[in-house]
Design a protein around this motif. Structure first.
Motif, PDB file in Angstrom:
ATOM      1  N   GLN A  70       0.824  -1.203   0.000  1.00  0.00           N
ATOM      2  CA  GLN A  70       0.000   0.000   0.000  1.00  0.00           C
ATOM      3  C   GLN A  70       0.861   1.258   0.000  1.00  0.00           C
ATOM      4  O   GLN A  70       0.601   2.205  -0.750  1.00  0.00           O
ATOM      5  N   LEU A  71       1.876   1.282   0.827  1.00  0.00           N
ATOM      6  CA  LEU A  71       2.763   2.445   0.871  1.00  0.00           C
ATOM      7  C   LEU A  71       3.462   2.662  -0.467  1.00  0.00           C
ATOM      8  O   LEU A  71       3.634   3.793  -0.922  1.00  0.00           O
ATOM      9  N   THR A  72       3.864   1.570  -1.086  1.00  0.00           N
ATOM     10  CA  THR A  72       4.509   1.663  -2.391  1.00  0.00           C
ATOM     11  C   THR A  72       3.543   2.202  -3.442  1.00  0.00           C
ATOM     12  O   THR A  72       3.910   3.039  -4.277  1.00  0.00           O
ATOM     13  N   ALA A  73       2.295   1.726  -3.397  1.00  0.00           N
ATOM     14  CA  ALA A  73       1.286   2.203  -4.345  1.00  0.00           C
ATOM     15  C   ALA A  73       1.041   3.700  -4.189  1.00  0.00           C
ATOM     16  O   ALA A  73       0.698   4.387  -5.157  1.00  0.00           O
ATOM     17  N   TRP A  74       1.216   4.201  -2.970  1.00  0.00           N
ATOM     18  CA  TRP A  74       1.060   5.634  -2.725  1.00  0.00           C
ATOM     19  C   TRP A  74       2.290   6.425  -3.167  1.00  0.00           C
ATOM     20  O   TRP A  74       2.292   7.646  -3.089  1.00  0.00           O
ATOM     21  N   GLY A  75       3.340   5.740  -3.577  1.00  0.00           N
ATOM     22  CA  GLY A  75       4.516   6.426  -4.084  1.00  0.00           C
ATOM     23  C   GLY A  75       5.669   6.551  -3.126  1.00  0.00           C
ATOM     24  O   GLY A  75       6.632   7.254  -3.415  1.00  0.00           O
ATOM     25  N   HIS A  76       5.598   5.875  -1.990  1.00  0.00           N
ATOM     26  CA  HIS A  76       6.686   5.949  -1.019  1.00  0.00           C
ATOM     27  C   HIS A  76       7.695   4.839  -1.273  1.00  0.00           C
ATOM     28  O   HIS A  76       7.350   3.781  -1.804  1.00  0.00           O
ATOM     29  N   GLN A  77       8.934   5.074  -0.888  1.00  0.00           N
ATOM     30  CA  GLN A  77       9.979   4.068  -1.034  1.00  0.00           C
ATOM     31  C   GLN A  77      10.068   3.261   0.244  1.00  0.00           C
ATOM     32  O   GLN A  77      10.192   3.826   1.331  1.00  0.00           O
ATOM     33  N   ARG A 111      -5.099   1.675   6.753  1.00  0.00           N
ATOM     34  CA  ARG A 111      -5.105   2.323   8.066  1.00  0.00           C
ATOM     35  C   ARG A 111      -3.718   2.284   8.712  1.00  0.00           C
ATOM     36  O   ARG A 111      -3.236   3.285   9.246  1.00  0.00           O
ATOM     37  N   VAL A 112      -3.080   1.109   8.669  1.00  0.00           N
ATOM     38  CA  VAL A 112      -1.749   0.997   9.259  1.00  0.00           C
ATOM     39  C   VAL A 112      -0.760   1.847   8.471  1.00  0.00           C
ATOM     40  O   VAL A 112       0.102   2.525   9.050  1.00  0.00           O
ATOM     41  N   GLY A 113      -0.882   1.835   7.154  1.00  0.00           N
ATOM     42  CA  GLY A 113       0.008   2.647   6.323  1.00  0.00           C
ATOM     43  C   GLY A 113      -0.096   4.125   6.648  1.00  0.00           C
ATOM     44  O   GLY A 113       0.921   4.823   6.780  1.00  0.00           O
ATOM     45  N   ARG A 114      -1.325   4.618   6.788  1.00  0.00           N
ATOM     46  CA  ARG A 114      -1.489   6.031   7.138  1.00  0.00           C
ATOM     47  C   ARG A 114      -0.929   6.333   8.522  1.00  0.00           C
ATOM     48  O   ARG A 114      -0.351   7.392   8.757  1.00  0.00           O
ATOM     49  N   ALA A 115      -1.112   5.389   9.446  1.00  0.00           N
ATOM     50  CA  ALA A 115      -0.579   5.587  10.797  1.00  0.00           C
ATOM     51  C   ALA A 115       0.946   5.648  10.776  1.00  0.00           C
ATOM     52  O   ALA A 115       1.557   6.484  11.449  1.00  0.00           O
ATOM     53  N   VAL A 137       4.603  12.594  -2.289  1.00  0.00           N
ATOM     54  CA  VAL A 137       5.069  11.230  -2.481  1.00  0.00           C
ATOM     55  C   VAL A 137       6.462  11.230  -3.076  1.00  0.00           C
ATOM     56  O   VAL A 137       6.890  12.170  -3.746  1.00  0.00           O
ATOM     57  N   ALA A 138       7.161  10.141  -2.838  1.00  0.00           N
ATOM     58  CA  ALA A 138       8.478   9.935  -3.426  1.00  0.00           C
ATOM     59  C   ALA A 138       8.346   8.930  -4.549  1.00  0.00           C
ATOM     60  O   ALA A 138       7.306   8.287  -4.697  1.00  0.00           O
ATOM     61  N   PRO A 139       9.370   8.751  -5.385  1.00  0.00           N
ATOM     62  CA  PRO A 139       9.288   7.750  -6.452  1.00  0.00           C
ATOM     63  C   PRO A 139       8.990   6.382  -5.887  1.00  0.00           C
ATOM     64  O   PRO A 139       9.559   5.978  -4.874  1.00  0.00           O
ATOM     65  N   ALA A 140       8.064   5.661  -6.508  1.00  0.00           N
ATOM     66  CA  ALA A 140       7.649   4.360  -6.006  1.00  0.00           C
ATOM     67  C   ALA A 140       8.792   3.372  -6.089  1.00  0.00           C
ATOM     68  O   ALA A 140       9.464   3.263  -7.095  1.00  0.00           O
TER      69      ALA A 140
END
Length: 321
Positions: free
Chosen positions: A23-30, A258-262, A299-302
């Motif tokens: 999920q975090l990766t899909a949002w663009g985070h490394q 939810r965990v990703g946002r937290a 966001v950062a590059p995925a």
């Protein structure tokens, strides 16, 4: 953001934390994934880079991951949860001492370094629940009905290190598991490891105000942000029997998001464990605002990497991570 997840081999293929990582990766985070149990790590390179906004731990009790997380914390990096808080609940003897002292409803707890010392517990305290102080996932939990039954169990306990024993709390055979994430509490009911019953399925249940208040107090007492609490509904009221620093969050709706946002929130602001979790209204979770389901604005590059924080030899293909 750039995050480092420390994931023990035991959880390598589990939905939690892998779904959060996706999920975090899909949002663009490394997200860099380190396997502490299968990695050759040069510690000064790993900890000295300061390249991560936060470090997240998902390991078994007693695994090497906590050492890495503590090293990251010592180097001034943000960890989810706080490394000292994790240590405080991973050691069940320490957790019992902290919890009872701070007013949590927990059973009296005996701790021994040798199983034979359990013989000194008064017979009036039986039946007892005996388990490893560093246990997890129900491993090594025994219901001991009498001193004679303890004698028969001692050879099996000989391989353990520190053990704890608590008077058994009479209950219906089911546990209430309360998950805390993002300032919200969610309750599930599941079969107790002491009373296995395949017919009992884990399911969401309403959360009473009394249990919600206890679960919120747990976060404040131990300094945890993401956690789970096992509660028994005993004859004298709810009793806390276990605390987990990064549980499975099973049955929590949209758990990965939810965990990703937290995690992202804690990476930005640091620990908010001292704030009280909001109990659900009418036994149901508080709704998430509609805009909260969208990816974070910045966001950062995925990327998902399992090697970028390893020493050069590991990146060269030696399979360290």
């Amino acid at each position: 953001m750039r995050l480092c997840f420390l994931v023990e081999e035991h959880y390598r293929h589990d939905g939690m934390p892998n779904e959060v990582i996706r999920q975090l990766t899909a949002w663009g985070h490394q997200v860099d994934v380190v396997r502490p149990g299968g990695s050759l790590l040069r510690m000064d390179e790993v900890m000295g880079s300061g390249a991560h906004d936060a470090w997240v731990l998902k390991t078994v009790s007693g695994g090497p991951g906590l050492t890495l997380l503590e090293a990251a914390a010592a180097a001034g990096m943000t960890t989810v949860n706080d490394a000292r808080s994790i240590r405080g609940v991973r050691d069940k003897a320490l957790a019992a001492a902290i919890g009872r002292t701070r007013g949590l409803p927990m059973p009296p707890t005996y701790a021994v370094a040798r199983p034979d010392l359990l013989r000194e517990i008064p017979a009036a305290q039986y039946p007892l629940v005996v388990k490893p102080a560093d246990g997890s996932s129900g491993r090594g939990v025994h219901l001991v009905s009498s001193p004679g039954e303890l004698e028969a169990l001692l050879p099996e306990l000989a391989g353990e290190h520190m053990l704890i024993a608590q008077p058994y709390v009479a209950n219906s055979g089911t546990d209430i598991k309360v998950y805390a994430v993002g300032g919200e509490l969610f309750a599930t009911e599941r079969c107790s490891p002491l009373h296995p019953d395949p017919a009992v399925r884990e399911r969401r249940v309403p959360l009473s105000a009394e249990v919600a208040a206890i679960a919120a107090q747990v976060g404040a007492v131990y300094g945890l942000d993401l956690y789970g609490v096992d509660v028994l509904l005993g004859p004298d009221g709810p009793v806390v029997v276990d605390v987990n620093d990064f549980p499975s969050f099973r049955q929590v709706p949209d758990a990965a998001a939810r965990v990703g946002r937290a995690v992202l929130g804690l990476a930005r602001t640091g620990s908010q464990a001292a704030s009280v979790c909001r109990p659900p209204a009418h036994g149901l979770p508080l709704p998430i605002p509609a805009q909260a389901s969208a990816p974070p604005a910045s966001v950062a590059p995925a990327s998902v990497s399992q090697a970028s924080v390893a020493p050069a030899s590991a990146r060269a293909g030696e399979g360290a991570l």
